[in-house]
Scaffold this motif. Structure first.
Motif, PDB file in Angstrom:
ATOM      1  N   ARG A   1       0.826  -1.217   0.000  1.00 30.52           N
ATOM      2  CA  ARG A   1       0.000   0.000   0.000  1.00 30.52           C
ATOM      3  C   ARG A   1       0.856   1.261   0.000  1.00 30.52           C
ATOM      4  O   ARG A   1       0.565   2.219  -0.723  1.00 30.52           O
ATOM      5  CB  ARG A   1      -0.938   0.004   1.202  1.00 30.52           C
ATOM      6  N   LEU A   2       1.885   1.272   0.823  1.00 29.32           N
ATOM      7  CA  LEU A   2       2.767   2.443   0.868  1.00 29.32           C
ATOM      8  C   LEU A   2       3.460   2.671  -0.475  1.00 29.32           C
ATOM      9  O   LEU A   2       3.545   3.809  -0.951  1.00 29.32           O
ATOM     10  CB  LEU A   2       3.815   2.284   1.970  1.00 29.32           C
ATOM     11  N   ALA A   3       3.944   1.596  -1.078  1.00 29.24           N
ATOM     12  CA  ALA A   3       4.636   1.722  -2.367  1.00 29.24           C
ATOM     13  C   ALA A   3       3.690   2.229  -3.447  1.00 29.24           C
ATOM     14  O   ALA A   3       4.065   3.069  -4.268  1.00 29.24           O
ATOM     15  CB  ALA A   3       5.260   0.390  -2.769  1.00 29.24           C
ATOM     16  N   ASN A   4       2.458   1.742  -3.447  1.00 31.47           N
ATOM     17  CA  ASN A   4       1.507   2.165  -4.470  1.00 31.47           C
ATOM     18  C   ASN A   4       0.982   3.575  -4.203  1.00 31.47           C
ATOM     19  O   ASN A   4       0.713   4.324  -5.145  1.00 31.47           O
ATOM     20  CB  ASN A   4       0.389   1.145  -4.615  1.00 31.47           C
ATOM     21  N   LEU A   5       0.879   3.949  -2.942  1.00 35.74           N
ATOM     22  CA  LEU A   5       0.526   5.334  -2.617  1.00 35.74           C
ATOM     23  C   LEU A   5       1.630   6.270  -3.084  1.00 35.74           C
ATOM     24  O   LEU A   5       1.368   7.334  -3.651  1.00 35.74           O
ATOM     25  CB  LEU A   5       0.294   5.483  -1.116  1.00 35.74           C
ATOM     26  N   ARG A   6       2.869   5.870  -2.869  1.00 38.18           N
ATOM     27  CA  ARG A   6       4.024   6.644  -3.337  1.00 38.18           C
ATOM     28  C   ARG A   6       3.956   6.840  -4.855  1.00 38.18           C
ATOM     29  O   ARG A   6       4.170   7.941  -5.366  1.00 38.18           O
ATOM     30  CB  ARG A   6       5.312   5.919  -2.958  1.00 38.18           C
ATOM     31  N   ALA A   7       3.640   5.767  -5.589  1.00 42.17           N
ATOM     32  CA  ALA A   7       3.534   5.853  -7.047  1.00 42.17           C
ATOM     33  C   ALA A   7       2.403   6.794  -7.457  1.00 42.17           C
ATOM     34  O   ALA A   7       2.549   7.569  -8.410  1.00 42.17           O
ATOM     35  CB  ALA A   7       3.314   4.459  -7.642  1.00 42.17           C
ATOM     36  N   SER A   8       1.294   6.751  -6.738  1.00 38.60           N
ATOM     37  CA  SER A   8       0.168   7.625  -7.043  1.00 38.60           C
ATOM     38  C   SER A   8       0.532   9.095  -6.837  1.00 38.60           C
ATOM     39  O   SER A   8       0.217   9.948  -7.666  1.00 38.60           O
ATOM     40  CB  SER A   8      -1.020   7.241  -6.159  1.00 38.60           C
ATOM     41  N   VAL A   9       1.215   9.386  -5.752  1.00 34.80           N
ATOM     42  CA  VAL A   9       1.648  10.767  -5.479  1.00 34.80           C
ATOM     43  C   VAL A   9       2.645  11.221  -6.535  1.00 34.80           C
ATOM     44  O   VAL A   9       2.575  12.351  -7.028  1.00 34.80           O
ATOM     45  CB  VAL A   9       2.239  10.877  -4.056  1.00 34.80           C
ATOM     46  N   GLN A  10       3.568  10.343  -6.927  1.00 30.71           N
ATOM     47  CA  GLN A  10       4.536  10.691  -7.966  1.00 30.71           C
ATOM     48  C   GLN A  10       3.834  10.987  -9.286  1.00 30.71           C
ATOM     49  O   GLN A  10       4.206  11.921  -9.998  1.00 30.71           O
ATOM     50  CB  GLN A  10       5.552   9.568  -8.154  1.00 30.71           C
TER      51      GLN A  10
ATOM     52  N   GLU B   1       0.763  12.121  -9.714  1.00 32.90           N
ATOM     53  CA  GLU B   1       0.102  13.423  -9.596  1.00 32.90           C
ATOM     54  C   GLU B   1       1.104  14.565  -9.716  1.00 32.90           C
ATOM     55  O   GLU B   1       0.832  15.572 -10.362  1.00 32.90           O
ATOM     56  CB  GLU B   1      -0.629  13.537  -8.263  1.00 32.90           C
ATOM     57  N   THR B   2       2.242  14.402  -9.083  1.00 40.21           N
ATOM     58  CA  THR B   2       3.277  15.432  -9.132  1.00 40.21           C
ATOM     59  C   THR B   2       3.770  15.640 -10.552  1.00 40.21           C
ATOM     60  O   THR B   2       3.909  16.783 -11.018  1.00 40.21           O
ATOM     61  CB  THR B   2       4.455  15.050  -8.211  1.00 40.21           C
ATOM     62  N   GLU B   3       4.041  14.554 -11.257  1.00 41.17           N
ATOM     63  CA  GLU B   3       4.510  14.650 -12.642  1.00 41.17           C
ATOM     64  C   GLU B   3       3.444  15.262 -13.537  1.00 41.17           C
ATOM     65  O   GLU B   3       3.757  16.048 -14.419  1.00 41.17           O
ATOM     66  CB  GLU B   3       4.924  13.276 -13.158  1.00 41.17           C
ATOM     67  N   SER B   4       2.182  14.905 -13.293  1.00 38.46           N
ATOM     68  CA  SER B   4       1.082  15.462 -14.081  1.00 38.46           C
ATOM     69  C   SER B   4       0.982  16.977 -13.872  1.00 38.46           C
ATOM     70  O   SER B   4       0.808  17.731 -14.830  1.00 38.46           O
ATOM     71  CB  SER B   4      -0.235  14.783 -13.699  1.00 38.46           C
ATOM     72  N   ALA B   5       1.102  17.409 -12.631  1.00 42.97           N
ATOM     73  CA  ALA B   5       1.052  18.836 -12.334  1.00 42.97           C
ATOM     74  C   ALA B   5       2.218  19.580 -12.964  1.00 42.97           C
ATOM     75  O   ALA B   5       2.051  20.682 -13.503  1.00 42.97           O
ATOM     76  CB  ALA B   5       1.037  19.059 -10.822  1.00 42.97           C
ATOM     77  N   LYS B   6       3.399  18.970 -12.921  1.00 43.98           N
ATOM     78  CA  LYS B   6       4.577  19.603 -13.539  1.00 43.98           C
ATOM     79  C   LYS B   6       4.391  19.721 -15.051  1.00 43.98           C
ATOM     80  O   LYS B   6       4.763  20.735 -15.646  1.00 43.98           O
ATOM     81  CB  LYS B   6       5.822  18.784 -13.247  1.00 43.98           C
ATOM     82  N   ALA B   7       3.821  18.701 -15.673  1.00 40.85           N
ATOM     83  CA  ALA B   7       3.601  18.722 -17.119  1.00 40.85           C
ATOM     84  C   ALA B   7       2.602  19.825 -17.495  1.00 40.85           C
ATOM     85  O   ALA B   7       2.780  20.494 -18.501  1.00 40.85           O
ATOM     86  CB  ALA B   7       3.094  17.369 -17.598  1.00 40.85           C
ATOM     87  N   LYS B   8       1.564  20.012 -16.678  1.00 41.16           N
ATOM     88  CA  LYS B   8       0.584  21.065 -16.948  1.00 41.16           C
ATOM     89  C   LYS B   8       1.219  22.445 -16.805  1.00 41.16           C
ATOM     90  O   LYS B   8       0.909  23.362 -17.546  1.00 41.16           O
ATOM     91  CB  LYS B   8      -0.601  20.943 -16.001  1.00 41.16           C
ATOM     92  N   ASP B   9       2.117  22.585 -15.814  1.00 42.41           N
ATOM     93  CA  ASP B   9       2.791  23.866 -15.587  1.00 42.41           C
ATOM     94  C   ASP B   9       3.723  24.226 -16.750  1.00 42.41           C
ATOM     95  O   ASP B   9       3.944  25.413 -17.030  1.00 42.41           O
ATOM     96  CB  ASP B   9       3.581  23.851 -14.283  1.00 42.41           C
ATOM     97  N   ARG B  10       4.257  23.226 -17.414  1.00 42.88           N
ATOM     98  CA  ARG B  10       5.188  23.464 -18.540  1.00 42.88           C
ATOM     99  C   ARG B  10       4.476  23.970 -19.780  1.00 42.88           C
ATOM    100  O   ARG B  10       5.090  24.551 -20.652  1.00 42.88           O
ATOM    101  CB  ARG B  10       5.937  22.184 -18.880  1.00 42.88           C
TER     102      ARG B  10
END
Length: 96
Positions: A75-84, A86-95
């Motif tokens: 669960r922790l590993a998959n939560l980590r992947a989910s947060v990553q 979201e972070t990458e998606s937000a960075k891509a939108k900002d670009r």
């Protein structure tokens, strides 16, 4: 993850008080860092963990994990992947 739930995260300053770290299971947190560091990336997406991953890791480390510890690590590993993701998606939108 928040987007999937239709929620907006509260800024850290808006939180009343952060919960105490669960020191009784701090060893699982240490295991998580070690386990997640060994997960193999297979493409562009964040690395998800599966039951085989935890089984192979625990055997390699010669650890006899309880079922709840295995579930928590996955669960922790998959939560980590989910947060990553979201972070990458937000960075891509900002670009854009």
């Amino acid at each position: 993850m928040f987007a999937q739930l239709g929620m907006k995260p509260k800024p850290i300053a808006a939180l009343d008080r952060l919960p105490e770290f669960p020191w009784a299971v701090s060893y699982v947190w240490d295991w998580f860092h070690e386990f997640s560091g060994g997960l193999k990336a297979t493409g562009m997406a964040p690395v998800m963990a599966g039951w085989d991953d935890i089984q192979h890791w625990s055997q390699a480390m010669r650890l006899d994990l309880d079922p709840w510890e295995k579930r928590l690590l996955v669960r922790l590993a998959n939560l980590r992947a989910s947060v990553q993701a979201e972070t990458e998606s937000a960075k891509a939108k900002d670009r854009k």
